[in-house]
Scaffold this motif. Structure first.
Motif, short mmCIF file in Angstrom:
data_model
loop_
_atom_site.label_atom_id
_atom_site.label_comp_id
_atom_site.label_asym_id
_atom_site.label_seq_id
_atom_site.Cartn_x
_atom_site.Cartn_y
_atom_site.Cartn_z
N ALA A 91 -6.60 5.65 -8.37
CA ALA A 91 -7.66 6.42 -7.68
C ALA A 91 -7.23 7.88 -7.19
O ALA A 91 -8.08 8.93 -7.54
N ASP A 92 -5.79 8.00 -6.90
CA ASP A 92 -5.46 9.27 -6.59
C ASP A 92 -5.33 10.22 -7.79
O ASP A 92 -5.78 11.60 -7.58
N MET A 93 -4.95 9.49 -8.88
CA MET A 93 -4.94 10.37 -10.18
C MET A 93 -6.34 11.01 -10.66
O MET A 93 -6.76 12.02 -10.99
N MET A 116 0.83 -1.08 -0.06
CA MET A 116 -0.07 0.12 -0.08
C MET A 116 0.83 1.24 -0.14
O MET A 116 0.51 2.20 -0.77
N VAL A 117 2.01 1.39 0.87
CA VAL A 117 2.67 2.30 0.85
C VAL A 117 4.00 2.56 -0.24
O VAL A 117 4.75 3.28 -0.16
N ASN A 118 4.09 1.18 -0.91
CA ASN A 118 5.14 1.33 -1.93
C ASN A 118 5.00 2.26 -2.91
O ASN A 118 6.25 2.57 -3.62
N VAL A 119 3.88 2.60 -3.69
CA VAL A 119 3.84 3.43 -4.58
C VAL A 119 3.33 4.63 -4.14
O VAL A 119 2.91 5.05 -3.02
N MET A 120 3.91 5.89 -4.90
CA MET A 120 3.80 7.16 -4.39
C MET A 120 2.53 7.60 -4.74
O MET A 120 1.93 8.31 -3.87
N PHE A 121 1.62 7.47 -5.80
CA PHE A 121 0.24 7.29 -5.95
C PHE A 121 -0.55 6.46 -6.71
O PHE A 121 0.17 5.59 -7.47
N LYS A 122 -1.69 6.25 -6.55
CA LYS A 122 -2.40 5.08 -7.22
C LYS A 122 -3.48 5.79 -8.31
O LYS A 122 -3.35 7.01 -8.38
#
Lengths: 180, 124
Positions: free
Chosen positions: B9-11, B1-7
């Motif tokens: 859904a964030d975009m 969950m915390v390994n990507v800077m944004f997902k």
């Protein structure tokens, strides 16, 4: 502060919350030093990193407490009473929105921060409209939403980087459950 | 969950908010036209209204403080104020319907309205 155990006892939580509040105040101060003079009301929201981080680690009550205390203290130290009123409305709304989104488990800190910044701006403008008894302040909404999205993205990535560096393992509700 | 800077859904949420901001700006611009009247309100109560096409300067002195408002070349701006943050002074001049300059510490709103052509614009 160590995150070595799967849970934290109350005294550690209180101590860490105090540290986060101090950090949030420093970030507020740093932010008050440089202002984007061209368009008033636009700011980075650096202190939101602390609230968002606490939301991940300890949940809603701690994040809300730190944000409310930070806004009161920051405005007493280097702000104004009206600023405190707007800040509190925006700050409380933004923490609640981020808390709702964190529970869906679909977003990273970046998305939460972007949504939180939009909520903050809308809350602030509602407070301003109430205090001025004028809906005209909503003319400001596009500018604030636009700049807030970018500012929220930046602070969200910062928070995400902190979470990643600390290797915090969070569950579906975003609660800290242990170190990976 | 915390390994990507944004997902993803964030975009999506990021783009949605940008789109909402642009849509709101578009709607506001579409309905704005050159204003005729300057309306000054303090704490929600009308302080006075003035025609936009007559150059003048207005000293708004209330219990919150003093703002000097200048109407010049069909635009309005706050020339000086004794408020702590000076945000109202830094705002650029306004001239279109619905635009406003706000001085939060003094509860002051300077707004442009379409005005009513049959009524004498000076009041209060």
């Amino acid at each position: 502060m160590t995150f070595s155990k799967g849970y934290l006892d109350m005294s550690k939580k209180v101590a860490f919350t105090g540290l986060a509040l101090a950090l949030a105040l420093v970030l507020s101060y740093v932010e008050s030093l440089f202002s984007f003079s061209a368009i008033p009301g636009i700011k980075l929201g650096l202190a939101n990193i602390a609230a968002l981080f606490l939301l991940y680690c300890f949940g809603l009550p701690y994040a809300l407490l730190v944000n409310v205390l930070r806004i009161i203290l920051a405005n007493l130290l280097f702000g104004s009473l009206t600023g405190m009123f707007y800040g509190l409305t925006g700050g409380i709304l933004s923490v609640f929105v981020m808390w709702l989104l964190i529970r869906t488990g679909r977003f990273s800190a970046t998305g939460l921060s972007v949504a939180g910044s939009a909520a903050h701006n809308i809350g602030q403008l509602c407070a301003a409209a109430l205090l001025l008894s004028s809906a005209r302040v909503f003319w400001y909404l596009p500018v604030l939403l636009f700049s807030g999205a970018f500012a929220g993205f930046f602070t969200g990535v910062c928070c995400q980087a902190v979470l990643r560096t600390l290797k915090l393992n969070t569950n579906q509700a975003g609660r800290y459950v242990g170190r990976k | 969950m915390v390994n990507v800077m944004f997902k993803k859904a964030d975009m999506i949420i990021f783009v949605c908010i940008l789109a909402a901001a642009l849509a709101a700006a578009g709607i506001f611009c579409l309905f704005s036209k050159q204003g005729k009247e300057v309306v000054i309100t303090v704490g929600g109560e009308t302080y006075g209204s003035y025609p936009l096409d007559e150059d003048r300067s207005i000293n708004v002195s209330t219990r919150y403080g003093v703002n000097k408002i200048v109407i010049s070349d069909s635009t309005v701006f706050v020339a000086s104020a004794d408020c702590p943050n000076q945000l109202c002074v830094r705002q650029s001049p306004i001239s279109r319907c619905g635009q406003s300059i706000v001085c939060l510490p003094h509860r002051l709103v300077v707004a442009i309205s379409a005005g009513r052509p049959d009524v004498d614009a000076t009041a209060g």
